[in-house]
Write an enzyme that holds these catalytic residues in place. Structure first.
Site, PDB file in Angstrom:
ATOM      1  N   ASP A 246      41.355  53.926  31.146  1.00 12.75           N
ATOM      2  CA  ASP A 246      41.400  52.469  31.306  1.00 12.75           C
ATOM      3  C   ASP A 246      42.821  52.013  31.618  1.00 12.75           C
ATOM      4  O   ASP A 246      43.036  51.150  32.484  1.00 12.75           O
ATOM      5  CB  ASP A 246      40.891  51.803  30.031  1.00 12.75           C
ATOM      6  CG  ASP A 246      40.777  50.295  30.161  1.00 12.75           C
ATOM      7  OD1 ASP A 246      40.262  49.810  31.186  1.00 12.75           O
ATOM      8  OD2 ASP A 246      41.230  49.587  29.233  1.00 12.75           O
TER       9      ASP A 246
ATOM     10  N   ARG B 133      36.614  39.209  44.320  1.00 15.08           N
ATOM     11  CA  ARG B 133      37.470  39.368  43.153  1.00 15.08           C
ATOM     12  C   ARG B 133      37.248  40.700  42.447  1.00 15.08           C
ATOM     13  O   ARG B 133      37.848  40.964  41.411  1.00 15.08           O
ATOM     14  CB  ARG B 133      37.217  38.214  42.171  1.00 15.08           C
ATOM     15  CG  ARG B 133      37.628  36.834  42.700  1.00 15.08           C
ATOM     16  CD  ARG B 133      37.159  35.736  41.756  1.00 15.08           C
ATOM     17  NE  ARG B 133      37.663  35.964  40.406  1.00 15.08           N
ATOM     18  CZ  ARG B 133      37.079  35.479  39.308  1.00 15.08           C
ATOM     19  NH1 ARG B 133      35.959  34.771  39.415  1.00 15.08           N
ATOM     20  NH2 ARG B 133      37.595  35.694  38.130  1.00 15.08           N
ATOM     21  N   LYS B 134      36.395  41.556  42.992  1.00 13.56           N
ATOM     22  CA  LYS B 134      36.076  42.835  42.365  1.00 13.56           C
ATOM     23  C   LYS B 134      36.940  43.949  42.959  1.00 13.56           C
ATOM     24  O   LYS B 134      36.985  44.130  44.175  1.00 13.56           O
ATOM     25  CB  LYS B 134      34.599  43.177  42.553  1.00 13.56           C
ATOM     26  CG  LYS B 134      33.646  42.182  41.903  1.00 13.56           C
ATOM     27  CD  LYS B 134      32.198  42.577  42.148  1.00 13.56           C
ATOM     28  CE  LYS B 134      31.237  41.597  41.500  1.00 13.56           C
ATOM     29  NZ  LYS B 134      29.825  41.978  41.747  1.00 13.56           N
TER      30      LYS B 134
END
Length: 263
Positions: free
Chosen positions: A177, A222-223
């Site tokens: 992450d 926006r991804k």
């Protein structure tokens, strides 16, 4: 799957545009206060393999395409949207468009507050929360902003144990992450994790030096879609592979909420 990403990365590279002049990537320390410590440098807890791989990546960075990223213990010690020397990973240009990619119809950026809000308190990044050389997350990141490509050299310490002698799966998720999030920041400055999908293929021994290879694959509105895989330092073992989806935040709304205490 991994071999099919070349076309998408070439499409990303086609959207790269020149960066504006570099700005400092760190807020200046208050008068009388020392600059924050950079944790992304060798310490006594680094293994010989970790240090050897770090020197190799430094040599690669000396060519100019890559840059080592400093790492501090608190988020507010990093200037949101700062620039690396010669490698802009911030907002700039018309309409606040990120310097690496140009997403459609970006919102107007809000000004970065001159000072860190007092409400932040004594915070610490999760990856830097464990004190002690070599016992927690030891890592250093290198970014190729033009190619939306990030390498993270990682050595898990004994405080990250799951099964005996092996790194906990949650620690693997955390470093993935962090790697993909940092890569996504180079694309869109303000992002939040929306989804992570991880295939754990081989356990990571505690103290082993591994390399995470993260890339931005494509941008849809926006991804931000990314991929990552973790290999042994010798490149003979694939420990895990992952895909991630990060959402580019509206900077005006984000800063307004921060100034209102998150309401």
């Amino acid at each position: 799957m991994w071999g099919s990403g070349g076309a998408a990365r070439r499409a990303l590279a086609a959207d790269v545009r020149p960066c504006p002049p570099a700005r400092p990537c760190l807020r200046p320390p208050p008068p009388g206060r020392e600059p924050p410590r950079d944790y992304a440098v060798p310490n006594g807890g680094w293994s010989d393999v970790m240090q050897q791989q770090y020197r190799r990546l430094l040599t690669m960075a000396a060519t100019g395409a890559w840059a080592r990223l400093p790492s501090y213990c608190s988020a507010h010690q990093h200037l949101p949207g700062g620039c690396l020397p010669g490698k802009c990973v911030c907002w700039g240009g018309e309409g606040g468009v990120p310097c690496v990619l140009r997403p459609p119809s970006p919102p107007d950026p809000a000004p970065v507050p001159a000072e860190v809000p007092a409400t932040l308190g004594d915070t610490r990044l999760f990856l830097r929360a464990i004190e002690g050389a070599g016992v927690g997350f030891e890592y250093a990141m290198f970014l190729n902003a033009a190619e939306c490509h990030l390498l993270c050299l990682f050595q898990p310490g004994p405080y990250l144990e799951g099964h005996r002698g092996l790194t906990h799966g949650g620690a693997i998720t955390t470093i993935i992450d962090g790697t993909l999030g940092t890569c996504a920041l180079a694309v869109a400055r303000k992002v939040m994790t929306a989804n992570l999908s991880i295939d754990y293929l081989a356990p990571v021994p505690l103290g082993a030096a591994v390399l995470l290879d993260g890339r931005a694959e494509r941008l849809e509105g926006r991804k931000v879609f990314l991929s990552c895989h973790i290999q042994s330092a010798e490149r003979d073992t694939l420990h895990a592979r992952a895909t991630g989806l990060f959402i580019w935040l509206d900077p005006t709304e984000h800063w307004t909420r921060e100034e209102d205490g998150g309401r």
